[in-house]
Design an enzyme around this catalytic site. Sequence first.
Site, PDB file in Angstrom:
ATOM      1  N   HIS A  95      -5.463   3.132   1.337  1.00  9.40           N
ATOM      2  CA  HIS A  95      -4.426   4.460   1.718  1.00  9.40           C
ATOM      3  C   HIS A  95      -4.984   4.928   3.177  1.00  9.40           C
ATOM      4  O   HIS A  95      -4.125   5.254   3.956  1.00  9.40           O
ATOM      5  CB  HIS A  95      -4.181   5.161   0.464  1.00  9.40           C
ATOM      6  CG  HIS A  95      -3.985   4.715  -0.868  1.00  9.40           C
ATOM      7  ND1 HIS A  95      -3.223   3.651  -0.804  1.00  9.40           N
ATOM      8  CD2 HIS A  95      -4.107   5.125  -1.784  1.00  9.40           C
ATOM      9  CE1 HIS A  95      -2.897   3.208  -1.986  1.00  9.40           C
ATOM     10  NE2 HIS A  95      -3.517   3.914  -2.726  1.00  9.40           N
ATOM     11  N   ASP A 141       0.838  -1.216   0.050  1.00  7.43           N
ATOM     12  CA  ASP A 141      -0.057  -0.101   0.019  1.00  7.43           C
ATOM     13  C   ASP A 141       1.048   1.235   0.015  1.00  7.43           C
ATOM     14  O   ASP A 141       1.519   1.691   1.073  1.00  7.43           O
ATOM     15  CB  ASP A 141      -0.876   0.052   1.275  1.00  7.43           C
ATOM     16  CG  ASP A 141      -1.821   1.221   1.228  1.00  7.43           C
ATOM     17  OD1 ASP A 141      -1.383   2.274   0.987  1.00  7.43           O
ATOM     18  OD2 ASP A 141      -2.856   1.004   1.458  1.00  7.43           O
ATOM     19  N   HIS A 142       1.073   1.955  -1.104  1.00  9.05           N
ATOM     20  CA  HIS A 142       2.196   2.654  -1.211  1.00  9.05           C
ATOM     21  C   HIS A 142       2.160   3.942  -0.263  1.00  9.05           C
ATOM     22  O   HIS A 142       3.172   4.668  -0.089  1.00  9.05           O
ATOM     23  CB  HIS A 142       2.339   3.207  -2.715  1.00  9.05           C
ATOM     24  CG  HIS A 142       1.477   4.451  -3.131  1.00  9.05           C
ATOM     25  ND1 HIS A 142       0.218   4.237  -3.553  1.00  9.05           N
ATOM     26  CD2 HIS A 142       1.567   5.633  -3.262  1.00  9.05           C
ATOM     27  CE1 HIS A 142      -0.298   5.325  -3.867  1.00  9.05           C
ATOM     28  NE2 HIS A 142       0.452   6.333  -3.795  1.00  9.05           N
TER      29      HIS A 142
HETATM   30  C1  BG6 Z   1      -3.743   5.132  -6.502  1.00 11.25           C
HETATM   31  C2  BG6 Z   1      -5.175   5.277  -6.931  1.00 11.25           C
HETATM   32  O1  BG6 Z   1      -3.809   3.916  -5.330  1.00 11.25           O
HETATM   33  O2  BG6 Z   1      -3.281   6.423  -5.473  1.00 11.25           O
HETATM   34  C3  BG6 Z   1      -5.210   6.546  -7.669  1.00 11.25           C
HETATM   35  O3  BG6 Z   1      -5.488   4.210  -7.689  1.00 11.25           O
HETATM   36  C4  BG6 Z   1      -4.906   7.580  -6.898  1.00 11.25           C
HETATM   37  O4  BG6 Z   1      -6.556   6.787  -8.192  1.00 11.25           O
HETATM   38  C5  BG6 Z   1      -3.379   7.564  -6.237  1.00 11.25           C
HETATM   39  O5  BG6 Z   1      -4.540   8.781  -7.661  1.00 11.25           O
HETATM   40  C6  BG6 Z   1      -2.877   8.497  -5.457  1.00 11.25           C
HETATM   41  O6  BG6 Z   1      -1.532   8.124  -4.893  1.00 11.25           O
HETATM   42  P1  BG6 Z   1      -0.536   9.386  -4.702  1.00 11.25           P
HETATM   43  O7  BG6 Z   1       0.697   8.831  -4.028  1.00 11.25           O
HETATM   44  O8  BG6 Z   1      -0.355  10.212  -5.806  1.00 11.25           O
HETATM   45  O9  BG6 Z   1      -1.314  10.404  -3.621  1.00 11.25           O
END
Ligand code: BG6
Length: 480
Positions: A238, A175-176
């Site tokens: 997230h 989960d980044h």
């Molecule tokens: C992803 C979603 O997991 O996270 C995207 O599928 C979203 O829709 C993105 O834009 C947001 O990640 P970050 O790191 O750009 O906030």
Amino acid sequence: AFGSKATIVVFGASGDLAKKKTFPALFGLFREGHLSSDVKIIGYARSHLEEEDFKKRISANFKNGTTEQVSAFLSKTSYIAGPYDTDEGYHRLLASIEEYESEHKLTAPERLFYLALPPSVFTTVASQLKKLLYTEKGKVRIIVEKPFGHDLESSRKLQKDLAPLFTEEELYRIDHYLGKEMVKNLLVLRFGNEFFNGTWNKNHIKSIQISFKEAFGTEGRGGYFDSIGIVRDVMQNHLLQVLTLLTMDRPVSFDPEAVRDEKVKILKAFEPIDHDDLILGQYTKSEDGSKPSYLDDDTVPKNSKCVTYAALGLQIHNERWEGVPIVMRAGKALDESKVEVRIQFKPVAKGMFKEIQRNELVIRIQPNEAIYLKINSKVPGISTETSLTDLDLTYSTRYSKDFWIPEAYEALIRDCYLGNHSNFVRDDELDVSWKLFTPLLEFIESDKSPQPELYPYGSKGPKALRQYLQKHDYVFADEG
Ligand code: BG6
């Protein structure tokens, strides 16, 4: 930890995720000296690509490297095209891995497989990998990417399919958000400062808010997004991860299992999400007509009720949080891109003061990481008035620009390389998060859910938000 000689195989190497995130992250680690120059990196996918084209494709997104660094990295990288469902391509892949391993006389080989794949081929690749590329002699690690299922049932099915193939120890679910610098700071901030540690509960905290805003819409991804919606896209994973780190109890140590045990515990204390306490929205054209509505996307069904904005209320039933309202909100096509946490503290007794504002702690996850605390202070000089001002830790002004803050994917791939599971999602954690969100998703996707409120692209979102936040004990500065 893996040693300096390991093979990294990226499945789905010609896809978007690999191009935008995985390879740039591998390059970033290499550039910063966190990936040995002895590793071997292989991209594998179905598309027939010349190796040169593949390299051009991935390096287009590399950041901050010199030409030498880019070519040194690319010289470690190769591409193999092959099918996902038959053995043939995997045999070629294995031959290439084994050639490298025997060249370096590796008796206990280390192989990291990164599955940047769509759900449709995910299990096929996982079982082929187990059958043909697994090694009992050394170490194997598998990085997998969301979506981890579509709801509780499909997530359980996916875990059940994977369980006989790999141990939980071998699996790294990304989960980044857990790789973002400020998210990694949350436990330190909370438990490393008595000032926060001692006040982090219902006796001092009045309300909690987590907000995710993106200044762009689905931009051509509508067809994919339509069956997902904002809740599944960023909230169930997230934002819930951020909330979990904000509300969990103190783990006995930073040991990955100790941290994840506490996360699971707090997730079990959440009350089911109230279906009558929601704002659901979908964006329309921007006011000046220059930006399209969600429904203008040709890949989206014309009558789609898909939710591109949601605000929902959460409650935790335990000693620490009973009665503290928590609002989670997320939206696409808004007026800005920003992810932040706002924690409001209870007001002090009035007595001495006619008017006094609440303390508010803001943790800005992105852009431009910052933590600032709004405090009451006397207006300097002869004035006896108070004013709200900030104790401000903005990273860009506090820390040297030379400080390397890894991107989320860089941090996570490095953790995996080191064998550290702390910032990856454990199976039971995933299960509770789906348990919490599945009934809500079923409601939103049923005929019973209200029509989403429309908001213009580039606006602040549905009009109902201000009142909604007030109802959940958030006080705006202009209200005193
Ligand atoms: C992803 C979603 O997991 O996270 C995207 O599928 C979203 O829709 C993105 O834009 C947001 O990640 P970050 O790191 O750009 O906030």
